[in-house]
Design an enzyme around this catalytic site. Structure first.
Site, mmCIF file in Angstrom:
data_model
loop_
_atom_site.group_PDB
_atom_site.id
_atom_site.type_symbol
_atom_site.label_atom_id
_atom_site.label_comp_id
_atom_site.label_asym_id
_atom_site.label_seq_id
_atom_site.Cartn_x
_atom_site.Cartn_y
_atom_site.Cartn_z
ATOM 1 N N THR A 10 0.827 -1.208 0.000
ATOM 2 C CA THR A 10 0.000 0.000 0.000
ATOM 3 C C THR A 10 0.868 1.267 0.000
ATOM 4 O O THR A 10 0.678 2.171 -0.812
ATOM 5 C CB THR A 10 -0.909 -0.001 1.250
ATOM 6 N N VAL A 11 1.819 1.322 0.907
ATOM 7 C CA VAL A 11 2.643 2.527 1.038
ATOM 8 C C VAL A 11 3.783 2.525 0.005
ATOM 9 O O VAL A 11 4.001 3.519 -0.698
ATOM 10 C CB VAL A 11 3.227 2.633 2.475
ATOM 11 N N ALA A 40 12.546 -4.031 -3.074
ATOM 12 C CA ALA A 40 12.554 -5.404 -2.540
ATOM 13 C C ALA A 40 11.142 -5.836 -2.156
ATOM 14 O O ALA A 40 10.411 -5.083 -1.504
ATOM 15 C CB ALA A 40 13.466 -5.480 -1.319
ATOM 16 N N LYS A 99 5.959 1.626 12.736
ATOM 17 C CA LYS A 99 5.757 2.110 14.120
ATOM 18 C C LYS A 99 6.155 1.077 15.158
ATOM 19 O O LYS A 99 6.761 1.396 16.178
ATOM 20 C CB LYS A 99 4.305 2.564 14.314
ATOM 21 N N VAL A 126 3.774 7.690 12.714
ATOM 22 C CA VAL A 126 2.750 8.227 13.627
ATOM 23 C C VAL A 126 1.837 9.171 12.859
ATOM 24 O O VAL A 126 2.283 10.180 12.316
ATOM 25 C CB VAL A 126 3.407 8.991 14.803
ATOM 26 N N GLY A 181 -11.660 -3.696 5.261
ATOM 27 C CA GLY A 181 -10.191 -3.729 5.225
ATOM 28 C C GLY A 181 -9.569 -2.629 6.066
ATOM 29 O O GLY A 181 -8.398 -2.292 5.893
ATOM 30 N N GLU A 184 -6.073 -3.907 10.815
ATOM 31 C CA GLU A 184 -4.806 -4.575 10.470
ATOM 32 C C GLU A 184 -5.060 -6.064 10.251
ATOM 33 O O GLU A 184 -6.069 -6.603 10.717
ATOM 34 C CB GLU A 184 -3.808 -4.412 11.629
ATOM 35 N N LYS A 199 2.478 4.208 18.701
ATOM 36 C CA LYS A 199 2.513 5.619 18.289
ATOM 37 C C LYS A 199 2.693 6.527 19.511
ATOM 38 O O LYS A 199 3.425 7.523 19.453
ATOM 39 C CB LYS A 199 1.229 5.966 17.540
ATOM 40 N N GLY A 296 -3.501 5.269 4.704
ATOM 41 C CA GLY A 296 -3.728 5.382 3.258
ATOM 42 C C GLY A 296 -2.398 5.423 2.529
ATOM 43 O O GLY A 296 -1.424 5.978 3.044
HETATM 44 P P1 NAP Z 1 1.739 -3.988 2.885
HETATM 45 O O1 NAP Z 1 0.713 -3.452 1.947
HETATM 46 O O2 NAP Z 1 1.479 -5.284 3.572
HETATM 47 O O3 NAP Z 1 3.106 -4.106 2.067
HETATM 48 C C1 NAP Z 1 4.244 -4.722 2.582
HETATM 49 C C2 NAP Z 1 5.268 -4.875 1.457
HETATM 50 O O4 NAP Z 1 6.476 -5.359 2.010
HETATM 51 C C3 NAP Z 1 4.841 -5.850 0.359
HETATM 52 O O5 NAP Z 1 5.232 -5.354 -0.908
HETATM 53 C C4 NAP Z 1 5.639 -7.111 0.693
HETATM 54 O O6 NAP Z 1 6.019 -7.876 -0.453
HETATM 55 C C5 NAP Z 1 6.887 -6.515 1.301
HETATM 56 N N1 NAP Z 1 7.516 -7.429 2.250
HETATM 57 C C6 NAP Z 1 7.003 -7.898 3.416
HETATM 58 N N2 NAP Z 1 7.875 -8.729 4.004
HETATM 59 C C7 NAP Z 1 8.948 -8.805 3.184
HETATM 60 C C8 NAP Z 1 10.169 -9.507 3.223
HETATM 61 N N3 NAP Z 1 10.473 -10.326 4.243
HETATM 62 N N4 NAP Z 1 11.051 -9.333 2.204
HETATM 63 C C9 NAP Z 1 10.763 -8.510 1.168
HETATM 64 N N5 NAP Z 1 9.607 -7.805 1.072
HETATM 65 C C10 NAP Z 1 8.721 -7.967 2.065
HETATM 66 O O7 NAP Z 1 2.072 -2.935 4.043
HETATM 67 P P2 NAP Z 1 1.776 -1.357 4.045
HETATM 68 O O8 NAP Z 1 0.363 -1.111 4.426
HETATM 69 O O9 NAP Z 1 2.325 -0.750 2.799
HETATM 70 O O10 NAP Z 1 2.637 -0.891 5.320
HETATM 71 C C11 NAP Z 1 4.037 -0.785 5.255
HETATM 72 C C12 NAP Z 1 4.558 -0.128 6.538
HETATM 73 O O11 NAP Z 1 3.987 1.171 6.647
HETATM 74 C C13 NAP Z 1 4.172 -0.868 7.834
HETATM 75 O O12 NAP Z 1 5.229 -0.744 8.766
HETATM 76 C C14 NAP Z 1 2.950 -0.089 8.327
HETATM 77 O O13 NAP Z 1 2.758 -0.168 9.719
HETATM 78 C C15 NAP Z 1 3.333 1.320 7.910
HETATM 79 N N6 NAP Z 1 2.195 2.226 7.762
HETATM 80 C C16 NAP Z 1 1.179 1.894 6.926
HETATM 81 C C17 NAP Z 1 0.098 2.759 6.775
HETATM 82 C C18 NAP Z 1 -1.028 2.428 5.835
HETATM 83 O O14 NAP Z 1 -1.977 3.233 5.728
HETATM 84 N N7 NAP Z 1 -0.991 1.314 5.113
HETATM 85 C C19 NAP Z 1 0.085 3.969 7.484
HETATM 86 C C20 NAP Z 1 1.150 4.293 8.326
HETATM 87 C C21 NAP Z 1 2.206 3.409 8.453
HETATM 88 P P3 NAP Z 1 4.924 -8.652 -1.361
HETATM 89 O O15 NAP Z 1 4.122 -7.554 -2.001
HETATM 90 O O16 NAP Z 1 5.712 -9.442 -2.352
HETATM 91 O O17 NAP Z 1 4.113 -9.483 -0.404
HETATM 92 N N1 HSE Z 2 -4.243 0.523 11.651
HETATM 93 C C1 HSE Z 2 -3.671 1.833 11.641
HETATM 94 C C2 HSE Z 2 -4.749 2.838 12.004
HETATM 95 C C3 HSE Z 2 -3.057 2.115 10.286
HETATM 96 O O1 HSE Z 2 -5.930 2.474 11.936
HETATM 97 O O2 HSE Z 2 -4.464 3.965 12.378
HETATM 98 C C4 HSE Z 2 -2.225 3.370 10.210
HETATM 99 O O3 HSE Z 2 -1.175 3.378 11.124
#
Ligand code: NAP
Ligand code: HSE
Length: 316
Positions: A10-11, A40, A99, A126, A181, A184, A199, A296
């Site tokens: 997503t990010v 990666a 986080k 955060v 969705g 988490e 956070k 997001g």
């Molecule tokens: P996500 O959609 O699950 O994406 C994770 C990515 O990391 C995927 O591309 C996955 O590869 C890759 N990955 C996971 N384990 C791996 C490994 N061992 N080796 C290589 N690649 C690996 O997660 P996300 O929502 O983008 O979140 C990423 C980070 O941002 C997290 O720490 C989360 O807490 C933080 N964050 C997210 C949000 C949000 O709104 N989503 C907001 C704030 C902070 P594959 O695609 O091949 O599976």
């Molecule tokens: N699950 C987290 C939230 C995602 O709802 O705030 C963003 O950190």
């Protein structure tokens, strides 16, 4: 300037697309281009919209070894922690949105960063798009923060807001949030306040410069709430919010995450859906309120990209 991206979900995919779309803008800003040298992932055969397939690799360690700025958006503790440590020891600047990793291992990783005279930035960890760490770290560096209090978990706020404003039964609101969705992969992260606690720890360290760990957070999630609790709050014209707060206490800091019944005039009471808010009190500045998207892809990428520019400015 070589940028390595660890993760393309997503990010990560939003960061990759923006690095490509805004290439000229960043080159003007920094005086030299930011080159995305690799991304990666676990599965390099899966298509990633807007990302050049030739950049995908499953060999994160080699990728880290050839970057000036390493951006970790994989999530989880391992291998994220080892890859970040490898990057710092190799002299690369590091940006992460992770986080839980920062809350659990941030102090150790900062020590490695200091030893190798490189930066470790995590604004996105955060409140995603809301630049709260920059305000606490930079803008208020000359002031004295006395309290930080906020709604920092969007998923639980979505649930609580659905119950309060639309009268949806609590269990049904949790079910709907999961179906959309918003929770988490492990919903207890949100519902038991673990995400908010991570956070809160980062906010407390940044605001007060103290050592504080996750184990010291006085944490209660929202799973113990009942429909009666919501009905009682509504009768009093109040709402229930999952509130994270940190304030100085003795030589340390008191950090908590718990559901609170808030009167309608409380700034935290009005925050709707997945939006986040934080209210900072400082001796000279008085009360400051920051509010915006706490999750997001594109919104979180905004903070990651800000940190990438900051990191790139440090690269000699
Ligand atoms: P996500 O959609 O699950 O994406 C994770 C990515 O990391 C995927 O591309 C996955 O590869 C890759 N990955 C996971 N384990 C791996 C490994 N061992 N080796 C290589 N690649 C690996 O997660 P996300 O929502 O983008 O979140 C990423 C980070 O941002 C997290 O720490 C989360 O807490 C933080 N964050 C997210 C949000 C949000 O709104 N989503 C907001 C704030 C902070 P594959 O695609 O091949 O599976
Ligand atoms: N699950 C987290 C939230 C995602 O709802 O705030 C963003 O950190």
């Amino acid at each position: 300037m070589r940028v390595a991206l660890l993760g393309c979900g997503t990010v990560g995919s939003a960061v990759a697309r923006r690095l490509q779309d805004r290439g000229e803008r960043y080159a003007d800003l920094l005086g030299r281009p930011l080159e995305l040298v690799g991304v990666a992932v676990r599965d390099s055969s899966a298509p990633r919209e807007g990302v050049d397939p030739a950049l995908l690799t499953t060999d994160a360690e080699s990728l880290v070894g050839r970057a000036d700025v390493v951006v970790e958006v994989m999530g989880g503790i391992e291998p994220a922690r080892s890859l970040i440590e490898q990057a710092l020891r190799g002299g690369a600047q590091v940006v992460t949105a992770n986080k839980q990793l920062v809350a659990q291992q941030g102090e150790e990783l900062h020590a490695v960063a200091d030893q190798h005279e490189v930066g470790l930035d995590y604004e996105a960890a955060v409140m995603a798009a809301v630049p709260v760490l920059a305000v606490l770290r930079d803008s208020l560096a000359g002031d004295e923060v006395t309290s930080v209090r906020g709604v920092v978990n969007g998923s639980t706020n979505y649930v609580l807001d659905l119950v309060a404003r639309e009268g949806v039964p609590f269990a049904e609101a949790v079910r709907q949030a999961g179906e959309l969705g918003y929770l988490e992969a492990d919903p207890t992260e949100d519902l038991e306040g673990l995400d908010a606690a991570a956070k809160a720890v980062i906010l407390a360290r940044t605001a007060f410069g103290v050592r504080v760990g996750l184990g010291e957070v006085d944490r209660i999630g929202i799973t113990g709430l009942t429909d009666d609790d919501f009905a009682h709050a509504a009768q009093r014209g109040s709402v229930i919010k999952l509130v994270a707060s940190a304030r100085p206490a003795g030589d340390g800091v008191s950090v908590s995450v718990r559901p609170e019944v808030l009167p309608a005039h409380d700034p935290l009471a009005a925050v709707q859906g997945g939006t986040n808010i934080v209210v900072i009190e400082a001796v000279s500045a008085g009360e400051l309120r920051l509010q915006g998207a706490g999750a997001g892809g594109d919104e979180t990428a905004s903070a990651v990209l800000g940190d990438i520019v900051r990191a790139a400015r440090r690269v000699r």
